[in-house]
Structure formats: structure tokens, C-alpha cells
Write an enzyme that holds these catalytic residues in place. Structure first.
Site, PDB file in Angstrom:
ATOM      1  N   SER A 124       0.836  -1.204   0.000  1.00 15.32           N
ATOM      2  CA  SER A 124       0.000   0.000   0.000  1.00 15.32           C
ATOM      3  C   SER A 124       0.869   1.253   0.000  1.00 15.32           C
ATOM      4  O   SER A 124       1.974   1.262   0.573  1.00 15.32           O
ATOM      5  CB  SER A 124      -0.855  -0.036   1.271  1.00 15.32           C
ATOM      6  OG  SER A 124      -1.428   1.228   1.512  1.00 15.32           O
ATOM      7  N   TYR A 150      -2.477  -1.358  10.649  1.00 17.79           N
ATOM      8  CA  TYR A 150      -2.699  -1.956   9.325  1.00 17.79           C
ATOM      9  C   TYR A 150      -1.512  -1.639   8.406  1.00 17.79           C
ATOM     10  O   TYR A 150      -0.924  -2.520   7.782  1.00 17.79           O
ATOM     11  CB  TYR A 150      -4.013  -1.430   8.719  1.00 17.79           C
ATOM     12  CG  TYR A 150      -4.035  -1.500   7.212  1.00 17.79           C
ATOM     13  CD1 TYR A 150      -4.264  -2.700   6.549  1.00 17.79           C
ATOM     14  CD2 TYR A 150      -3.777  -0.358   6.433  1.00 17.79           C
ATOM     15  CE1 TYR A 150      -4.241  -2.767   5.163  1.00 17.79           C
ATOM     16  CE2 TYR A 150      -3.749  -0.418   5.056  1.00 17.79           C
ATOM     17  CZ  TYR A 150      -3.986  -1.620   4.425  1.00 17.79           C
ATOM     18  OH  TYR A 150      -3.955  -1.679   3.060  1.00 17.79           O
ATOM     19  N   LYS A 154       1.792  -3.947   6.525  1.00 19.57           N
ATOM     20  CA  LYS A 154       2.275  -3.906   5.130  1.00 19.57           C
ATOM     21  C   LYS A 154       3.793  -3.667   5.113  1.00 19.57           C
ATOM     22  O   LYS A 154       4.533  -4.329   4.388  1.00 19.57           O
ATOM     23  CB  LYS A 154       1.566  -2.799   4.350  1.00 19.57           C
ATOM     24  CG  LYS A 154       0.069  -3.012   4.171  1.00 19.57           C
ATOM     25  CD  LYS A 154      -0.222  -4.183   3.259  1.00 19.57           C
ATOM     26  CE  LYS A 154      -1.695  -4.448   3.078  1.00 19.57           C
ATOM     27  NZ  LYS A 154      -1.987  -5.758   2.476  1.00 19.57           N
TER      28      LYS A 154
HETATM   29  C1  WQD Z   1     -10.392   9.101   0.842  1.00 20.54           C
HETATM   30  C2  WQD Z   1     -10.714  10.559   1.147  1.00 20.54           C
HETATM   31  C3  WQD Z   1     -11.218  11.031   3.449  1.00 20.54           C
HETATM   32  C4  WQD Z   1     -14.947   8.800   3.707  1.00 20.54           C
HETATM   33  C5  WQD Z   1      -7.466   4.174   2.840  1.00 20.54           C
HETATM   34  C6  WQD Z   1      -6.314   3.473   3.498  1.00 20.54           C
HETATM   35  C7  WQD Z   1      -5.328   2.995   2.470  1.00 20.54           C
HETATM   36  C8  WQD Z   1      -6.012   2.113   1.460  1.00 20.54           C
HETATM   37  C9  WQD Z   1      -7.194   2.808   0.863  1.00 20.54           C
HETATM   38  C10 WQD Z   1      -6.663  -0.177   2.013  1.00 20.54           C
HETATM   39  C11 WQD Z   1     -10.082  11.082   2.445  1.00 20.54           C
HETATM   40  C12 WQD Z   1     -12.409  11.289   2.565  1.00 20.54           C
HETATM   41  C13 WQD Z   1     -13.778   9.375   3.263  1.00 20.54           C
HETATM   42  C14 WQD Z   1     -16.053   9.660   3.954  1.00 20.54           C
HETATM   43  C15 WQD Z   1     -14.725  11.557   3.323  1.00 20.54           C
HETATM   44  N1  WQD Z   1      -6.367   0.944   2.126  1.00 20.54           N
HETATM   45  N2  WQD Z   1     -13.665  10.720   3.069  1.00 20.54           N
HETATM   46  N3  WQD Z   1     -15.897  10.995   3.754  1.00 20.54           N
HETATM   47  O1  WQD Z   1      -7.923   7.132   3.742  1.00 20.54           O
HETATM   48  O2  WQD Z   1      -7.067   7.684   1.421  1.00 20.54           O
HETATM   49  O3  WQD Z   1      -6.999   5.371   2.203  1.00 20.54           O
HETATM   50  O4  WQD Z   1      -8.062   3.323   1.874  1.00 20.54           O
HETATM   51  O5  WQD Z   1      -7.073  -1.144   2.201  1.00 20.54           O
HETATM   52  O6  WQD Z   1      -4.292   2.314   3.092  1.00 20.54           O
HETATM   53  O7  WQD Z   1      -5.678   4.360   4.381  1.00 20.54           O
HETATM   54  O8  WQD Z   1      -9.170   6.355   1.659  1.00 20.54           O
HETATM   55  O9  WQD Z   1     -11.504   6.247   0.909  1.00 20.54           O
HETATM   56  O10 WQD Z   1     -11.025   6.298   3.390  1.00 20.54           O
HETATM   57  O11 WQD Z   1     -10.640   8.347   2.037  1.00 20.54           O
HETATM   58  O12 WQD Z   1     -14.678  12.783   3.147  1.00 20.54           O
HETATM   59  O13 WQD Z   1     -17.131   9.216   4.374  1.00 20.54           O
HETATM   60  O14 WQD Z   1     -12.122  10.674   1.344  1.00 20.54           O
HETATM   61  O15 WQD Z   1     -11.126  12.004   4.449  1.00 20.54           O
HETATM   62  O16 WQD Z   1      -9.710  12.404   2.209  1.00 20.54           O
HETATM   63  P1  WQD Z   1      -7.748   6.747   2.347  1.00 20.54           P
HETATM   64  P2  WQD Z   1     -10.665   6.728   2.025  1.00 20.54           P
END
Ligand code: WQD
Length: 338
Positions: A124, A150, A154
């Protein structure tokens, strides 16, 4: 050539099975259904047009993993299986370390015994940590510690694989660092199906679109980005799956250790994503701005040049296609696989 796909009933695993079969590989799929179900396997088999073998096993069980290698002749492993919820990992870190490390180690033990030397690992972008300059490229050293247990699993498995390459002559390890996988198969038959309220943006937005949740909460609108919301490198899961086929070709050339980003090289904001999804589903999605979520970085995306040059792989699908395909999947399956 036969590939063991661990976690092959899961979101990325199932899409990768299809691309592997399309590319002419034989596959054996293993999963313990901790976060997936048999229906995903049934549908993936149908989409592949092949009744590939499936084994329900827990990879933390060393004897069961070893027996898998007795039963099938395996040439390479693509290891997707693992616990992956960032927030949950901060609440139950021991379970995360135990499950993710044990399953990787049990695979490596079985591989050693059966002289299997090709391992492709689902890593990741989180391994780059909070301080790496964007875009992230593979020359950037990994962080001493990722931002969650998590992420640390990795990082640790990356170290284990690096040491294994050094220790075992002829051992090849490909570490694929994913950015933000989204999207679904164009058939609308398989896709992401998280249990409970989704943590990640895309499945949350999809649930709002289908009427299962009220509105999108956008975490933070005062980031130093063009519209104040966070930027991420969203990559279509089918492009990501094809990246694994490219990695397999690389591993067949005895690459030793090979580390590679899988991303598009483009950042998309949360607001842009919500707007694009509104277009896909044909109605404006309600949203409100909410406080920042702890641990979120303002913006990061991949430098995809190394993947292009070394794997000959480039992500092809854009944001609108990602949203269209998620909407197709979600509207066809409002309750996921259930
Ligand atoms: C994306 C953006 C949130 C939900 C994570 C893990 C990473 C990988 C992928 C795997 C951010 C914003 C989110 C919501 C929002 N993991 N958001 N409202 O955090 O970049 O990555 O997932 O298995 O290791 O860390 O992805 O989709 O959670 O967030 O505004 O209800 O969307 O703040 O800016 P992230 P995400």
C-alpha cells in the site's frame, strides 16, 4: 503456470482472478471468508468461464497452508488475503499483526518447503508515511512507521520479503503499492462489498446514491488543496488487476526484489468524486462538510513512471468510468452479495 490467489474472494482478488484467467494463467483461489463470501467466488467463476479450484482455508493455519501446496502444483503466489480496515486496526492491533503477519509467514514457510519462489504482495502507498514528498515514487524511502497498525503490517511484510529475497537464491518478490482502489467489473456482477457502514469514500458515496445512507460527510474542507478537500489517486480495480498480470510477467523474468507503485498519477478531490458520482447515478448526492478525519493526509498521488517503464503498465480508466462502474454494481446489487 498456476497461481495461488489468496484472498481471491475479496474485492481486488476477485477482479484479479478474471484478468489472470483472461491472460491464460491457471488459478487456485484460497480465502477464509472473513470479509468475503462464496457468492463472490461463484460469480467470479462465471465471469472467468472457468470452474477454478477454490479452498476455504485460514492461512494462519500452517498445516492447512502446507497441505494446499501438497495438493496443487503452484508456481507463484499473489497474496491479497489480510485484514485491511485502518480504523479497526488501531482498536485491535494485536489481531491485525497476528493475522497479517502469520498468514504471510505461513505462506513463506510452505513455499520454502515446496521450493516455490515467486511472491507478489498487495502492499500500500501507506508505507511511504506522512512526510514523503508527492508524487510518491519508488526511490522514496519507506517510513519508519506507517500511520496505523494496518499500514505497519504492510511495512513489516515488505521487510520480511526483502530479507527473503536476500536469503533464498532465486526468490522473487514483487511489492505492489496500491493507491486508492475503486470501481467494479463492467458486468456489475462483482464489486466492493464492505460489511456495515463503509469507512472508505467510494463505497460510502455508493450507499448514499442507492438510498441506504442519508448523505456524504466530507471530512475537512480547509485543506491546502484547490477546493479545500483532500486529493487521492483513485485507481480502477480492473486497471489494478491488470497491473498484477504485468507483475507476473516481470516475476517470470526472475526480477529478484521489485517494488512498484500502482496508481494513475492524478489526484482527485473528495468534492470532485462526489460530483462525478452524482453524474453517474443521475441525481445530485447530498453532502455536508464535517471536521477533518484524524490521520488523513491533505494530498498524495503516485508517480506512475516506473510502472510504465518497467512493467509496460499504465492505468487507463478515468474517474467517470470508476463512478459509472460502481454505480452499475451498487444499483444492480443494493445489498451487495446478500
Ligand atoms: C479518501 C478521502 C477522506 C470517507 C485508505 C487506506 C489505504 C487504502 C485505501 C486499504 C479522504 C475522505 C472518506 C467519507 C470523506 N487501504 N472521506 N468521507 O484514507 O485515502 O486510504 O483506503 O485497504 O491504506 O488508508 O481512503 O476512501 O477512506 O478516504 O470525506 O465518508 O475521502 O477524508 O480524504 P484513504 P478513504
Amino acid at each position: 503456470m498456476t497461481i495461488l490467489v489468496t484472498g481471491g474472494a475479496g474485492y481486488i482478488g476477485s477482479h484479479t482472478c478474471i484478468e489472470l484467467v483472461k491472460a491464460g494463467y491457471d488459478i487456485v483461489v484460497a480465502d477464509n471468508f472473513v470479509n468475503s463470501c462464496m457468492e463472490a467466488v461463484v460469480r467470479t467463476r462465471k465471469l472467468c468461464g472457468v470452474d477454478f479450484p477454490f479452498e476455504e482455508i485460514d492461512l494462519c493455519d500452517y498445516a492447512a497452508t502446507d497441505a494446499l501446496f501438497d495438493k496443487y502444483h503452484i508456481d507463484a503466489i499473489i497474496h491479497f488475503a489480510g485484514l485491511k480496515a485502518v480504523g479497526e486496526s488501531t482498536r485491535i492491533p494485536i489481531e491485525y499483526y497476528k493475522n497479517n503477519l502469520d498468514s504471510a509467514l505461513s505462506l513463506l514457510a510452505a513455499m520454502k518447503k515446496h521450493d516455490v519462489k515467486n511472491f507478489i504482495f498487495s502492499s500500500s502507498a501507506t508505507v511511504y508515511g506522512a512526510d514523503a514528498p508527492v508524487p510518491y515514487n519508488e526511490a522514496t524511502p519507506v517510513s519508519r512507521s506507517a500511520s496505523s497498525p494496518y499500514g505497519n503490517t504492510k511495512l513489516m511484510i515488505e521487510y520480511i520479503l526483502k530479507d527473503t529475497v536476500k536469503a533464498i537464491p532465486g526468490f522473487n518478490a514483487v511489492l505492489l503499492r496500491y493507491f486508492n482502489p475503486v470501481g467494479a467489473h463492467e458486468s456489475g456482477e462483482i464489486g466492493e462489498d464492505p460489511t456495515g457502514i463503509p469507512n472508505n469514500l467510494m463505497p460510502y458515496v455508493a450507499k448514499v446514491a442507492v438510498g441506504k445512507l442519508d448523505m456524504v460527510h466530507i471530512f475537512g474542507n480547509d485543506y491546502p488543496t484547490p477546493d479545500g478537500t483532500c486529493l487521492r489517486d483513485y485507481i480502477h480495480v480492473v486497471d489494478l488487476a491488470k497491473g498484477h498480470v504485468a507483475a507476473l510477467k516481470k516475476i517470470q523474468q526472475n526480477c529478484g526484489l521489485f517494488v512498484c507503485n500502482l496508481g494513475t498519477g492524478k489526484g482527485t478531490s473528495v468534492l470532485e468524486m462526489v460530483k462525478a458520482f452524482s453524474k453517474s447515478c443521475g441525481h445530485e448526492l447530498p453532502y455536508e462538510f464535517a471536521p477533518r478525519r484524524e490521520g488523513d493526509l491533505p494530498a498524495f498521488w503516485a508517480d506512475p513512471a516506473f510502472a510504465r517503464d518497467e512493467l509496460g503498465w499504465v492505468a487507463e480508466k478515468g474517474i467517470q468510468e470508476m463512478c459509472d462502474d460502481v454505480w452499475h454494481w451498487q444499483s444492480k446489487n443494493p445489498n451487495g452479495y446478500k
